[in-house]
Scaffold this active site. Sequence first.
Site, mmCIF file in Angstrom:
data_model
loop_
_atom_site.group_PDB
_atom_site.id
_atom_site.type_symbol
_atom_site.label_atom_id
_atom_site.label_comp_id
_atom_site.label_asym_id
_atom_site.label_seq_id
_atom_site.Cartn_x
_atom_site.Cartn_y
_atom_site.Cartn_z
ATOM 1 N N GLY A 71 -46.667 -57.888 -16.334
ATOM 2 C CA GLY A 71 -46.239 -58.978 -17.207
ATOM 3 C C GLY A 71 -45.154 -58.659 -18.212
ATOM 4 N N LYS A 88 -35.106 -58.966 -7.577
ATOM 5 C CA LYS A 88 -34.924 -57.548 -7.227
ATOM 6 C C LYS A 88 -34.610 -57.430 -5.740
ATOM 7 C CE LYS A 88 -38.552 -54.655 -7.495
ATOM 8 N NZ LYS A 88 -39.387 -53.954 -8.457
HETATM 9 N N1 SAM Z 1 -41.902 -57.796 -13.336
HETATM 10 C C1 SAM Z 1 -43.197 -57.165 -13.508
HETATM 11 C C2 SAM Z 1 -43.309 -56.705 -14.927
HETATM 12 O O1 SAM Z 1 -42.294 -56.691 -15.612
HETATM 13 O O2 SAM Z 1 -44.415 -56.369 -15.368
HETATM 14 C C3 SAM Z 1 -43.395 -56.042 -12.518
HETATM 15 C C4 SAM Z 1 -43.552 -56.515 -11.101
HETATM 16 S S1 SAM Z 1 -44.177 -55.296 -10.011
HETATM 17 C C5 SAM Z 1 -42.819 -54.239 -9.834
HETATM 18 C C6 SAM Z 1 -44.228 -56.109 -8.462
HETATM 19 C C7 SAM Z 1 -45.326 -57.123 -8.335
HETATM 20 O O3 SAM Z 1 -45.102 -57.887 -7.140
HETATM 21 C C8 SAM Z 1 -46.731 -56.556 -8.182
HETATM 22 O O4 SAM Z 1 -47.518 -56.881 -9.288
HETATM 23 C C9 SAM Z 1 -47.276 -57.240 -6.904
HETATM 24 O O5 SAM Z 1 -48.627 -57.642 -7.000
HETATM 25 C C10 SAM Z 1 -46.358 -58.442 -6.796
HETATM 26 N N2 SAM Z 1 -46.316 -59.070 -5.462
HETATM 27 C C11 SAM Z 1 -46.009 -58.479 -4.280
HETATM 28 N N3 SAM Z 1 -46.102 -59.369 -3.270
HETATM 29 C C12 SAM Z 1 -46.474 -60.571 -3.830
HETATM 30 C C13 SAM Z 1 -46.723 -61.866 -3.304
HETATM 31 N N4 SAM Z 1 -46.623 -62.130 -1.998
HETATM 32 N N5 SAM Z 1 -47.089 -62.858 -4.155
HETATM 33 C C14 SAM Z 1 -47.214 -62.597 -5.481
HETATM 34 N N6 SAM Z 1 -46.973 -61.384 -6.038
HETATM 35 C C15 SAM Z 1 -46.608 -60.378 -5.228
#
Ligand code: SAM
Length: 301
Positions: free
Chosen positions: A53, A159
């Site tokens: 988050g 990204k």
């Molecule tokens: N932007 C976030 C932050 O600043 O805290 C970090 C994001 S983290 C790098 C990537 C996230 O993508 C993970 O929490 C993962 O659960 C989510 N994710 C991957 N595939 C997903 C999907 N199909 N639907 C929702 N979330 C997804």
Amino acid sequence: MGKSSKDKRDIYYRRAKEQGWRARSAFKLLQLNDEFQLFNGVKRVVDLCAAPGSWSQVLSRELYQNQNQKDAKIVAVDLQPMTPIEGVTTIQADITHPKTLQSILEIFGGEPADFVCSDGAPDVTGLHDLDEYIQAQLILSALQLTTCILKPGGSFVAKIFRGRDIDLLYSQLGYLFDKVICAKPRSSRGTSLEAFIVCLGYKPRSGWNPTLELNKSTEEFFEDANIGKSYNLQHFELPDPEERKIAKFIACGDLNDGDSDATYTIDIDSTVKGLDPVQMPTAPPYKKALEMKRRGDLVRR
Ligand code: SAM
């Protein structure tokens, strides 16, 4: 982000804890905003793949505190549960599922979004080709959802990993936005292929009414708008290189700011203690193993 020796090595990791961000990724969005003023005049925002988050924290601080927008709406979506953030509605859902779009639209009262961002990354399998494919599909899913909810003129940031098919994505985005830039914030490690596409000025395809359907592939979705893979591949074969859309590359963030690949010994020396995490992980992948270990069920055979 745990309590770790990374505190001493990675300046952004350490700074995130000092400043109360849940992840070092916060600096990526902050640096992108410094370069592109993404938050100007923005009221309704969707943060896709948002856990834990830190991007939502940045958005919440910007819209409610800095801009004092009492009626702003921020929706954060992730597969993982998220600890609440002030002013942010969190949805635990899959961004690739059509129902997720409906849930976001309900929260916005049917109004379109001004800005959609996605920092999505799937769990890595270690099989390089499969990982690359899943990542590419996740970006396309984020883009699909964006085309169904973004207002004309709105912005999209996501990204990407600059892999094999990235030119095709740039090309597709070029049909949907006035400007498409590939940006590398200074807080994103230089050694990583990670970058962010910054897409400004959404221009919906005329005569196209995008809708999400469970059994429709991302390929079919974009074919409907005449910007699918096969349409683009035909264009790629044209001799005129002008026909091929290539995104401009911009490095952003202050040059005097920290280098995410460097090891810090001056600011953070060995006397500095590791800080506690800002937010404990809600559902880490190792949770089950820890529970099993506590119960004594993890036996080596
Ligand atoms: N932007 C976030 C932050 O600043 O805290 C970090 C994001 S983290 C790098 C990537 C996230 O993508 C993970 O929490 C993962 O659960 C989510 N994710 C991957 N595939 C997903 C999907 N199909 N639907 C929702 N979330 C997804």
